[in-house]
Design a protein around this motif. Structure first.
Motif, mmCIF file in Angstrom:
data_model
loop_
_atom_site.group_PDB
_atom_site.id
_atom_site.type_symbol
_atom_site.label_atom_id
_atom_site.label_comp_id
_atom_site.label_asym_id
_atom_site.label_seq_id
_atom_site.Cartn_x
_atom_site.Cartn_y
_atom_site.Cartn_z
ATOM 1 N N ASP A 1 12.653 -32.004 48.912
ATOM 2 C CA ASP A 1 13.864 -31.616 49.620
ATOM 3 C C ASP A 1 13.453 -30.993 50.966
ATOM 4 O OD1 ASP A 1 15.965 -29.683 50.508
ATOM 5 O OD2 ASP A 1 16.999 -30.389 48.712
ATOM 6 N N PRO A 2 14.061 -31.416 52.074
ATOM 7 C CA PRO A 2 13.671 -30.851 53.385
ATOM 8 C C PRO A 2 13.770 -29.332 53.437
ATOM 9 C CG PRO A 2 15.070 -32.778 53.676
ATOM 10 C CD PRO A 2 15.071 -32.476 52.207
ATOM 11 N N HIS A 3 14.736 -28.757 52.714
ATOM 12 C CA HIS A 3 14.883 -27.300 52.698
ATOM 13 C C HIS A 3 13.671 -26.647 52.037
ATOM 14 C CE1 HIS A 3 17.527 -23.569 51.622
ATOM 15 N NE2 HIS A 3 16.735 -23.337 52.629
ATOM 16 N N VAL A 4 13.113 -27.298 51.023
ATOM 17 C CA VAL A 4 11.921 -26.769 50.346
ATOM 18 C C VAL A 4 10.741 -26.746 51.311
ATOM 19 C CG1 VAL A 4 10.238 -27.218 48.528
ATOM 20 C CG2 VAL A 4 12.669 -27.446 48.034
ATOM 21 N N ILE A 5 10.568 -27.827 52.083
ATOM 22 C CA ILE A 5 9.462 -27.862 53.049
ATOM 23 C C ILE A 5 9.630 -26.774 54.091
ATOM 24 C CG2 ILE A 5 8.293 -29.259 54.792
ATOM 25 C CD1 ILE A 5 9.052 -31.737 53.228
ATOM 26 N N ASP A 6 10.864 -26.596 54.580
ATOM 27 C CA ASP A 6 11.115 -25.557 55.587
ATOM 28 C C ASP A 6 10.800 -24.176 55.032
ATOM 29 O OD1 ASP A 6 11.940 -27.447 57.424
ATOM 30 O OD2 ASP A 6 14.071 -27.209 56.990
ATOM 31 N N LEU A 7 11.209 -23.910 53.799
ATOM 32 C CA LEU A 7 10.944 -22.612 53.165
ATOM 33 C C LEU A 7 9.445 -22.409 52.946
ATOM 34 C CD1 LEU A 7 13.830 -22.544 50.552
ATOM 35 C CD2 LEU A 7 13.523 -20.905 52.416
ATOM 36 N N TYR A 8 8.765 -23.477 52.573
ATOM 37 C CA TYR A 8 7.322 -23.389 52.313
ATOM 38 C C TYR A 8 6.574 -23.014 53.582
ATOM 39 C CZ TYR A 8 2.779 -24.760 50.342
ATOM 40 O OH TYR A 8 1.492 -24.780 49.899
ATOM 41 N N VAL A 9 6.936 -23.636 54.689
ATOM 42 C CA VAL A 9 6.265 -23.367 55.955
ATOM 43 C C VAL A 9 6.659 -21.996 56.506
ATOM 44 C CG1 VAL A 9 6.068 -24.121 58.353
ATOM 45 C CG2 VAL A 9 6.008 -25.797 56.514
ATOM 46 N N ALA A 10 7.903 -21.586 56.282
ATOM 47 C CA ALA A 10 8.378 -20.299 56.812
ATOM 48 C C ALA A 10 7.684 -19.135 56.142
ATOM 49 C CB ALA A 10 9.878 -20.180 56.622
#
Length: 228
Positions: free
Chosen positions: A219-228
């Motif tokens: 999920d794109p939101h998961v990738i964003d959270l992981y990087v943040a």
């Protein structure tokens, strides 16, 4: 979805901070005094952090709220979800950087120590602000990989927290024991050691992860959270 962050401070018996986030919908507040409503405990995988659960929690809450709107009181009732972080991951790793360089934690922080940290957080709930008594909650444990094993170990730590149900996503849990899983265990551990951990910027990290074939289905939101 509402959220509140909690940080359990170290003391003379336990030198690590334990961090967690509580998530809920405003509609769930009606269930906070309902002994039959569920409290979800979510534990994450190796190399992740507590916020990685947010898209999953959001999705579960939306489904529950939607069904509640149609089925009324007969639907599953949830009070909230707690994502509790492993002390050497995410925000917790920053808070615990110095302590993690000392015995007994230096290069020695596995499933058992994650379970111990979660147990300490739950048994210390009365000291949180606001306080929470996990012993009176109807608990469901949800664990992925490292978190799946940790939530299993949590079942035998004293005082025992009784879980109404468990959802475990972990290839190294087997009724045949660990022996037939040794090759997989060795591969997963080596993969964890080999993971890249430094990038020039968060932008570079995001580009790196979005280019990886095995990650592009996240999920794109998961990738964003992981990087943040």
């Amino acid at each position: 979805m509402l959220q509140r962050e909690f940080v359990l401070q170290p003391d003379s018996n336990y030198p690590l901070h334990v961090t967690a986030k509580k998530y809920w919908l405003p509609a769930f507040e009606a269930h906070w005094n309902d002994i039959d409503a569920l409290t979800l405990i979510l534990l994450h995988s190796t190399s992740f952090h507590k916020e990685i659960w947010e898209p999953t929690i959001q999705w579960m809450f939306e489904i529950i709220a939607l069904r509640s709107a149609y089925a009324g009181s007969s639907v599953l009732k949830v009070k909230c979800a707690w994502a509790i972080e492993c002390p050497n991951h995410g925000q917790s790793a920053v808070l615990n950087e110095a302590a993690l360089q000392q015995p007994p934690y230096f290069r020695n922080f596995g499933c058992e120590k994650y379970a111990e940290a979660v147990h300490r957080f739950m048994t210390s709930g009365g000291t949180l602000s606001p306080p929470v008594d996990f012993s009176t909650q109807k608990l469901v444990g949800i664990g992925h990989s490292l978190g799946g094993v940790a939530v299993s170990i949590l079942q035998v730590l004293q005082p025992v927290f009784h879980f109404q149900g468990l959802v475990l996503v972990e290839p190294l849990l087997s009724p045949q024991g660990l022996k037939p899983l040794r090759p997989l265990q060795k591969h997963l551990i080596q993969s964890a050691y080999d993971r890249r951990e430094v990038w020039p910027s968060r932008k570079d990290a995001l580009e790196y992860f979005t280019s990886k074939r095995h990650i592009t289905h996240w999920d794109p939101h998961v990738i964003d959270l992981y990087v943040a």
